[in-house]
Design a protein around this motif. Structure first.
Motif, PDB file in Angstrom:
ATOM      1  N   ARG A 101      47.225 -35.694  31.055  1.00 51.58           N
ATOM      2  CA  ARG A 101      47.676 -36.754  30.141  1.00 51.58           C
ATOM      3  C   ARG A 101      46.632 -36.976  29.051  1.00 51.58           C
ATOM      4  O   ARG A 101      46.193 -38.095  28.769  1.00 51.58           O
ATOM      5  N   SER A 151      47.777 -31.198  23.719  1.00 47.12           N
ATOM      6  CA  SER A 151      48.573 -31.720  22.614  1.00 47.12           C
ATOM      7  C   SER A 151      48.493 -33.238  22.550  1.00 47.12           C
ATOM      8  O   SER A 151      48.728 -33.920  23.554  1.00 47.12           O
ATOM      9  N   THR A 152      48.191 -33.746  21.363  1.00 46.77           N
ATOM     10  CA  THR A 152      48.332 -35.171  21.127  1.00 46.77           C
ATOM     11  C   THR A 152      49.815 -35.495  20.955  1.00 46.77           C
ATOM     12  O   THR A 152      50.642 -34.595  20.821  1.00 46.77           O
ATOM     13  N   PHE A 211      46.674 -37.166  26.009  1.00 48.63           N
ATOM     14  CA  PHE A 211      46.994 -38.079  24.906  1.00 48.63           C
ATOM     15  C   PHE A 211      46.536 -39.509  25.182  1.00 48.63           C
ATOM     16  O   PHE A 211      46.580 -40.363  24.289  1.00 48.63           O
ATOM     17  N   HIS A 237      50.091 -31.013  27.947  1.00 48.88           N
ATOM     18  CA  HIS A 237      49.306 -32.247  27.828  1.00 48.88           C
ATOM     19  C   HIS A 237      48.463 -32.416  29.101  1.00 48.88           C
ATOM     20  O   HIS A 237      48.577 -33.431  29.794  1.00 48.88           O
ATOM     21  N   GLN A 273      43.345 -40.216  19.694  1.00 48.67           N
ATOM     22  CA  GLN A 273      43.619 -39.140  20.639  1.00 48.67           C
ATOM     23  C   GLN A 273      42.716 -37.931  20.390  1.00 48.67           C
ATOM     24  O   GLN A 273      42.101 -37.396  21.330  1.00 48.67           O
TER      25      GLN A 273
END
Length: 334
Positions: free
Chosen positions: A17, A56-57, A19, A14, A90
């Protein structure tokens, strides 16, 4: 100049961050975690020489809450449409950031290799948790059209696909809807990720899938340091025997140093085979990480050589195995 070594790939992360992309600045999550900084994270990955990193969400982000025993778990139910709406927030937010930065999104191994040959670091898009589907397969095809190349079926909330490692079982295995999701992933060319799924749910996926799958971030359990997020040897072998791979996870669950993480990679390679191991850093969302920056990748070849892994095995673990999985499963958008 084209790099001469094999490409390195982070199969689950991620960075920055990601997301939080597209989140209103006044949202409590932004206040708690700070704003996203995807640009800095991707710059660090490029400087470290990674060919591709995964953004990655987090499908259940809005309902997650800290728990003194479980760590993270769903603290409430979703409102109708909430999971899907946050999923789109996202993905759309990440897409806008990547477009602004001019960073290529890869879906296939060939896409990663093109970026690598041109001196760029590509991005793989993933969705961690199928909660956003809300019982509709159409949302999966939509995600694929937006560049998503892998789906983690479950996360920290028990959804309608299967059981998770950190909660008591509800379904007993992969659900009927879960089997539909597996079939649709196979049809669309999306890599199925069984991270966070119980052994029984993973076995259900392996029985239903026509393609190999992955567990993007985990490693082998320890008798003296047991954690539900880790894998038994039987769990790891089942995924490997079906042609899949396990992304070794540099988490403080069992490791306290990068050398400890190299030990975990070697243990996993011994059980599953070096052709079925990758690295999934969980960057910027990990628990007490021991790989805290992409520059740490540079130490892994030496550490793995000291544990008896050959150069060819190390090349496979740091990226080659992910490329082989993508070649087997994904394809360009039609």
């Amino acid at each position: 100049m084209t790099p001469t070594r094999a490409p390195w790939v982070d199969v689950h992360a991620h960075p920055g961050r990601c997301f939080l992309a597209g989140l209103d600045a006044g949202d409590p999550l932004a206040g708690l975690l700070g704003g996203p900084d995807v640009a800095t994270a991707l710059s660090a990955a490029r400087d470290a020489g990674l060919a591709a990193v995964t953004l990655s969400t987090v499908a259940d982000l809005q309902v997650l809450a800290p728990d003194p025993v479980k760590g993270l778990r769903a603290g409430r139910e979703f409102a109708p449409g909430e999971a899907y709406a946050d999923h789109r927030r996202q993905l759309d937010g990440i897409g806008q950031v990547l477009a602004r930065l001019g960073v290529p999104v890869a879906v296939t191994a060939a896409g990663i290799e093109r970026a690598w040959a041109g001196g760029q670091t590509a991005v793989l898009l993933a969705c961690e948790g199928g909660d956003f589907l809300e019982g509709r397969l159409e949302a999966l095809a939509e995600a694929r059209a937006l560049g998503v190349s892998s789906l983690t079926l479950v996360h920290y909330r028990v959804n309608d696909i299967g059981d998770i490692q950190t909660e008591e079982p509800v379904h007993g295995s992969l659900t009927g809807f879960g089997r539909e999701v597996v079939a649709e992933c196979n049809r669309l060319g999306i890599v199925i990720d069984c991270a966070h799924a119980t052994f029984e749910t993973t076995v259900g996926v392996l029985e239903a899938s026509r393609q190999p799958v992955m567990v993007s971030h985990s490693h082998l359990d320890h008798l003296g340091r047991h954690h539900p997020r880790l894998l038994s040897p039987a769990h790891a072998r089942a995924v490997a025997d079906a042609g899949g791979l396990i992304g070794a996870w540099p988490s403080g669950v069992t490791s306290t140093s990068l050398a400890d993480f190299a030990d975990e990679i070697a243990r996993l390679a011994d059980v599953a085979g070096p052709g079925h191991v990758a690295v999934g850093t969980d960057m910027d969302a990990n628990y007490r990480p021991v790989l805290t920056r992409y520059a740490d990748f540079a130490a892994l070849p030496r550490l793995l050589a000291a544990r008896g892994l050959s150069d060819a095995d190390t090349d496979s673990i740091l990226g080659g195995n992910v490329l082989r999985l993508l070649r087997a499963v994904t394809r360009p958008a039609s």
